[in-house]
Design a protein around this motif. Structure first.
Motif, PDB file in Angstrom:
ATOM      1  N   CYS A 478      -8.990  18.551  60.480  1.00  0.00           N
ATOM      2  CA  CYS A 478      -8.944  17.206  61.050  1.00  0.00           C
ATOM      3  C   CYS A 478      -7.528  16.913  61.543  1.00  0.00           C
ATOM      4  O   CYS A 478      -6.546  17.181  60.841  1.00  0.00           O
ATOM      5  N   HIS A 480      -6.106  14.193  61.858  1.00  0.00           N
ATOM      6  CA  HIS A 480      -5.442  13.049  61.218  1.00  0.00           C
ATOM      7  C   HIS A 480      -4.501  13.532  60.126  1.00  0.00           C
ATOM      8  O   HIS A 480      -3.307  13.330  60.199  1.00  0.00           O
ATOM      9  N   ALA A 481      -5.046  14.182  59.087  1.00  0.00           N
ATOM     10  CA  ALA A 481      -4.175  14.607  57.983  1.00  0.00           C
ATOM     11  C   ALA A 481      -4.668  15.897  57.342  1.00  0.00           C
ATOM     12  O   ALA A 481      -4.465  16.123  56.163  1.00  0.00           O
ATOM     13  N   CYS A 496     -15.097  13.792  59.063  1.00  0.00           N
ATOM     14  CA  CYS A 496     -14.068  14.113  58.079  1.00  0.00           C
ATOM     15  C   CYS A 496     -14.321  13.354  56.786  1.00  0.00           C
ATOM     16  O   CYS A 496     -14.418  12.116  56.797  1.00  0.00           O
ATOM     17  N   HIS A 499     -10.925  10.378  55.458  1.00  0.00           N
ATOM     18  CA  HIS A 499     -10.731   8.993  55.886  1.00  0.00           C
ATOM     19  C   HIS A 499     -11.721   8.602  56.965  1.00  0.00           C
ATOM     20  O   HIS A 499     -11.589   7.562  57.583  1.00  0.00           O
ATOM     21  N   ALA A 501     -12.630  10.065  59.985  1.00  0.00           N
ATOM     22  CA  ALA A 501     -12.559  10.393  61.417  1.00  0.00           C
ATOM     23  C   ALA A 501     -13.808  11.178  61.800  1.00  0.00           C
ATOM     24  O   ALA A 501     -14.338  11.963  61.004  1.00  0.00           O
TER      25      ALA A 501
END
Ligand code: FES
Length: 522
Positions: A478, A480-481, A496, A499, A501
């Protein structure tokens, strides 16, 4: 009478090119409305008072309130109005929430519950005001809302719900005639509930926003927000939009890791819209007390009534979506004479750590950046409440709900064991997912229009085989992180679990907090 079991798609669906949402299943609301719009030309030098990112109910209501209060607003969406959860909600308008007033009293003190109830009342009133003032044709209907208990344990919870609602000043009474075929032990009824067509409602808000001079920018994913010269610049692939303030109405705020990413857990809820052979549609909003609960209502479109049934929620990226749909259909068919399941879809929401939404200044961000998230399953009401809070914060510097919903608050979460578990799960996913997926021997394991995480030569890959047989290989990390995405077989998306996504089958961002697509490997 014989019942017809589920059919996933039917000829009542609109043409695939007429609608788009954050999944492959059309919702009932997509049947007769699309909010895709034309391109907007933007003056590069304009400095708006506020950029609102996200054109769901939160963003549209916020933008309209701010524009009407004399602020020049740009409303920006990565896709178009209603693309996300607002287009997939079941659009219940309630005076009570998934977090009961008893839970609010316990976590925030006795004064907090009446304040929470007041914020909800304000939101219901604002919806009524907009619909009446602007004559929004959105099928708004006032209904009674019934909650029933089927076991002794549920009766205790129902008693808590009832007594705490009374203490909070919310209209509720015992009920002995619930419009449900499910046998129950005890029930209560809330008056002054409502339902509407969510896309028609936000279309009305969009029209009013434009009429009052607001700017709408669609197909513009804000990838970055820079600070310079005393204002913010929101940057998409095509635009640089300048403003004095930024509001993230995107559920969880996008971009780098923020404390809100650890205080909210992404969930998916499943919905069907079914026709009934015996016409026994409930003329009310109806909820059981199971965990997660089921919820029912009726909506009429083009003269056809539909039973809208929801439930079987689970944390995003965890359970099998097809199983959830099958269970929901089986449960509904057990009690209702289902003739045809005309629509089925799922939608995402965020469960807050301590039970209340996070609305206000985004923790860790510069002054003038706001966010709203953590609505639980009450997005129509709490999204509207969020708009009232944020527009007050921007126009007056204060809101009577500022402290209650402060995103920077730190509350003990002992009463919310579920969310403690969620946070532990996120941490585990961060560390563990990249090492825990079983080896799969070959790409041949992936069938047409299906996706899998596979491991080749020690490297994890997200593989989607399209209906024509072509294989699309993505990096499953992902953007994002760096959690590993999971395949959602029902909505044909990569979700994901950390969080929330979501990416389409080709890796393009559907919903944040990610701002960048999954990397193409092949
Ligand atoms: Fe945060 Fe994927 S959404 S890691």
């Amino acid at each position: 009478m014989a019942k017809t079991e589920h059919t996933s798609k039917t000829d009542v669906l609109p043409d695939a090119h007429e609608w788009e949402r954050d999944g492959q299943n059309a919702s009932l609301w997509n049947k007769d409305i699309t909010l895709k719009n034309e391109e907007t030309a933007l003056p590069e030098t304009e400095v708006y008072d506020v950029i609102v990112v996200g054109a769901g109910i939160t963003g549209l209501t916020t933008a309209l309130l701010l524009q009407q209060a004399g602020n020049r607003c740009a409303l920006v969406d990565a896709h178009h109005a209603g693309f996300g959860t607002t287009g997939g909600t079941t659009a219940h308008i309630n005076t009570f929430a998934d977090t009961t007033y008893a839970e609010v009293e316990q976590a925030f003190g006795t004064d907090a519950a009446p304040l929470f109830a007041e914020s909800i009342r304000d939101a219901v009133e604002l919806i009524r005001h907009f619909v009446e003032t602007y004559q929004i044709d959105c099928d708004l209907e006032w209904r009674q809302g019934y909650v029933y208990a089927e076991t002794e344990e549920e009766v205790k919870q129902l008693d808590d719900l009832y007594e705490s609602a009374l203490r909070a000043g919310v209209g509720v009474a015992p009920a002995d005639d619930v419009p449900t075929p499910v046998p129950y032990l005890k029930a209560v009824v809330f008056d002054g509930q409502a339902q509407f067509h969510p896309l028609k409602y936000i279309r009305g808000l969009l029209n009013e926003f434009r009429k009052s001079g607001g700017t709408v920018v669609e197909n513009a994913c804000i990838r970055e927000v820079e600070t310079a010269d005393g204002h913010y610049t929101a940057i998409s692939d095509q635009h640089r939009i300048h403003a004095k303030r930024v509001v993230y109405a995107t559920h969880i705020p996008p971009g780098g890791i923020n404390v809100l990413h650890f205080r909210n857990a992404p969930y998916r809820s499943y919905v069907i819209a079914a026709t009934l052979a015996d016409g026994a549609y409930p003329d009310a909003l109806v909820y059981d007390s199971q965990e997660p609960y089921h919820y029912f209502r009726t909506h009429t479109i083009d003269g056809q009534r539909y039973l809208v049934a929801g439930g079987h929620d689970h944390k995003t990226g965890h359970n099998d979506p097809e199983r959830a749909f099958a269970d929901l259909i089986a449960y509904t068919s057990k009690y209702y004479n289902v003739e045809q399941v005309a629509y089925r879809w799922s939608a995402q929401y965020y469960v807050p750590a301590d039970g209340l939404p996070y609305i206000g200044h985004l923790p860790g961000a510069s002054e003038g950046i706001y966010a709203a998230t953590g609505y639980n399953g009450n997005g129509m009401i709490l999204g509207t409440a969020a708009a009232l809070v944020i527009s007050d914060l921007i126009t007056t510097g204060d809101s009577k709900y500022k402290a209650l919903f402060d995103p920077a608050r730190v509350k003990p979460v002992a009463g919310f064991a579920e969310v403690v578990k969620e946070n532990a799960d996120v941490v585990k996913r961060f560390i563990g997912d990249r090492f825990g997926i079983a080896q799969i021997d070959s790409l041949a394991d992936v069938s047409a229009d299906d996706g899998r995480i596979i491991e080749l030569d020690g490297e994890k890959l997200a593989v989607y085989r399209d209906p024509a047989g072509e294989v699309h290989v993505l990096d499953p990390v992902c953007t994002h992180a760096k959690c590993i995405v999971q395949w959602n077989s029902a909505e044909k998306s990569w979700d994901c679990p950390c969080h929330g996504a979501r990416y389409d089958c080709f890796g393009h961002v559907l919903t944040g907090p990610a701002r960048a697509d999954l990397d193409q490997m092949l």
